[in-house]
Scaffold this active site. Structure first.
Site, PDB file in Angstrom:
ATOM      1  N   SER A 119       0.835  -1.201   0.000  1.00 52.39           N
ATOM      2  CA  SER A 119       0.000   0.000   0.000  1.00 52.39           C
ATOM      3  C   SER A 119       0.874   1.258   0.000  1.00 52.39           C
ATOM      4  O   SER A 119       1.735   1.394  -0.858  1.00 52.39           O
ATOM      5  CB  SER A 119      -0.952  -0.050   1.196  1.00 52.39           C
ATOM      6  OG  SER A 119      -1.952   0.931   1.098  1.00 52.39           O
TER       7      SER A 119
ATOM      8  N   ASP B   4      -8.797  -5.441  -5.486  1.00 51.72           N
ATOM      9  CA  ASP B   4      -8.381  -4.404  -4.538  1.00 51.72           C
ATOM     10  C   ASP B   4      -9.396  -3.260  -4.581  1.00 51.72           C
ATOM     11  O   ASP B   4      -9.626  -2.657  -5.625  1.00 51.72           O
ATOM     12  CB  ASP B   4      -6.987  -3.901  -4.926  1.00 51.72           C
ATOM     13  CG  ASP B   4      -6.422  -2.905  -3.929  1.00 51.72           C
ATOM     14  OD1 ASP B   4      -7.151  -2.468  -3.015  1.00 51.72           O
ATOM     15  OD2 ASP B   4      -5.236  -2.557  -4.066  1.00 51.72           O
TER      16      ASP B   4
ATOM     17  N   HIS C   3      -6.870  -5.991  -1.139  1.00 57.09           N
ATOM     18  CA  HIS C   3      -5.776  -5.048  -0.935  1.00 57.09           C
ATOM     19  C   HIS C   3      -4.680  -5.617  -0.041  1.00 57.09           C
ATOM     20  O   HIS C   3      -3.496  -5.530  -0.368  1.00 57.09           O
ATOM     21  CB  HIS C   3      -6.321  -3.753  -0.332  1.00 57.09           C
ATOM     22  CG  HIS C   3      -5.305  -2.669  -0.219  1.00 57.09           C
ATOM     23  ND1 HIS C   3      -4.704  -2.090  -1.322  1.00 57.09           N
ATOM     24  CD2 HIS C   3      -4.769  -2.044   0.871  1.00 57.09           C
ATOM     25  CE1 HIS C   3      -3.847  -1.163  -0.923  1.00 57.09           C
ATOM     26  NE2 HIS C   3      -3.863  -1.121   0.397  1.00 57.09           N
TER      27      HIS C   3
END
Length: 391
Positions: A207, A301, A335
């Site tokens: 991320s 995601d 994610h």
């Protein structure tokens, strides 16, 4: 210098191995640990460094020369058996001991208990006898220090620094600018560490941590391999700063937030459009990276369109004459692609919005992706950082 010296007496005549013992951020002079060590045959200096007698009342101005004085005191003491001394520190004391071991002479061993790395917030994990290939591991927007992935990498023969960058110990609680100088300090620390097999290290990020890793690979030296897990390759909502360079934030539009049937927020489309494609000024100049980049992306995601961003990154690299990067895309993965068998995180509180958001992922597909992605990460680092010593 403020402290107290402990050494065992008759019938155990000296000299003894010497240790400087430094406690944490509470200040004052604590002697119990030094006394116990003395009972085990060590000559120990319990050292205070603030909020004790005529020492400073705060931690703002600590000078390493003060701690050097304690080392020299021990080395010159008739009850201390040189030619070097050891250090024992916990918490802030551990940070100070690492600084001493890095910069002062006469230090032959250091034990750090829950300490951080000089001014860098993090802990170094390694297993067995090195030196080992080195990796810096960086997590996302939640802040704090997460060590489980670094610990697992250490089990595979990599000396890994789990690096915090905000909301941990004395680091800022929030951050609006990504200052790469801080992360450069971590790289320098790794390269100078006796357990690290240079001349380069690897980076692993997820991320926002992935985008920080991509920035480090682009601007800093001695990075030979980078893994981006659901990164974007863009500056997101923060300026990326390094020396005279600034990458402006891409920004977002909260009017694009959607509410799912479950009531959770879906923020996958909130980022501003990428005008200019791979030459957008908000994109990290990944073509400057010295080593290869592995992009791991989840097709489900719901934090960002990671697969799309990875394709943009591939276009940029090829447009600048670089090889097409390896992109591993997992259908049904969300994610948070974690190590194998970690529970899937389909939704949680998002710190930026302070509301629950969905991260995506179908349980079976996501779990299988985590197993395969971990194998791919280990293989990638082994290939580009070199094999690890047999554990």
């Amino acid at each position: 210098m403020q402290g107290r010296f402990f050494a065992t007496g008759p019938p155990e005549p000296g000299p003894f191995p010497g240790i400087v013992d430094i406690l944490g951020a509470g200040g004052g002079l604590l002697e119990y640990r030094a006394s116990l060590l003395a009972g085990k045959g060590f000559a120990v200096m319990a050292l205070a460094y603030y909020n004790y007698e005529d020492l400073p009342k705060s931690l703002e101005n600590l000078h390493l020369e003060y701690f050097e004085e304690a080392v020299n005191y021990l080395l010159n003491h008739p009850q201390v058996k040189g030619p070097g001394v050891g250090l024992l520190g916990i918490s802030k004391g551990g940070e100070l001991c690492l600084s001493m071991a890095s910069l002062l002479k006469g230090i032959t061993a250091a034990v750090i208990i829950n300490g951080s790395v000089v001014r860098v917030g993090g802990n170094l994990h390694y297993k067995g006898s090195g030196p080992f290939p080195g990796i810096i591991d960086i997590f996302g927007i939640g802040g704090g220090l997460l060590e489980y992935r670094a610990s697992l990498l250490a089990g595979h023969g990599f000396a890994t620094l789990a690096l915090a960058y905000y909301d941990f110990n004395d680091l800022p609680k929030k951050f609006d600018v990504i200052h790469l100088e801080y992360f450069e300090e971590a790289v320098c620390y790794m390269l100078q560490h006796a357990q690290i097999k240079g001349p380069c290290i690897g980076l692993l990020g997820i991320s926002l941590g992935a985008d920080i890793c991509l920035s480090m690979a682009s601007f800093l030296k001695n990075i030979s391999a980078t893994v981006s897990i659901n990164g974007s390759g863009f500056s997101g909502d923060r300026v990326i700063h390094y020396k005279d360079s600034n990458i402006p934030p891409l920004g977002h539009d909260l009017r694009r937030v959607k509410v799912a049937f479950s009531g959770l927020l879906d923020i996958v489309d909130v980022r501003n459009d990428i005008v200019g494609g791979c030459e957008n000024p908000c994109m990290i100049p990944i073509e400057k990276a010295q080593g290869p980049i592995l992009f791991i992306v989840g097709q489900d995601d719901h934090n960002r369109r990671s697969e799309f961003y990875a394709q943009i990154a591939s276009e940029r690299l090829q447009a600048h004459g670089k090889e097409k990067p390896q992109i591993i895309s997992y259908p049904g993965a969300g994610h948070f692609i974690e190590p194998p068998y970690f529970p899937m995180c389909p939704a949680s509180l998002q710190t930026f919005l302070d509301k629950p958001v969905m991260w995506g992922g179908e349980p079976r597909a996501h779990s299988k992706a985590q197993v395969d992605a971990w194998k791919q990460i280990i293989t990638f680092f082994t290939k580009h950082l070199g094999p690890s010593p047999k554990l």
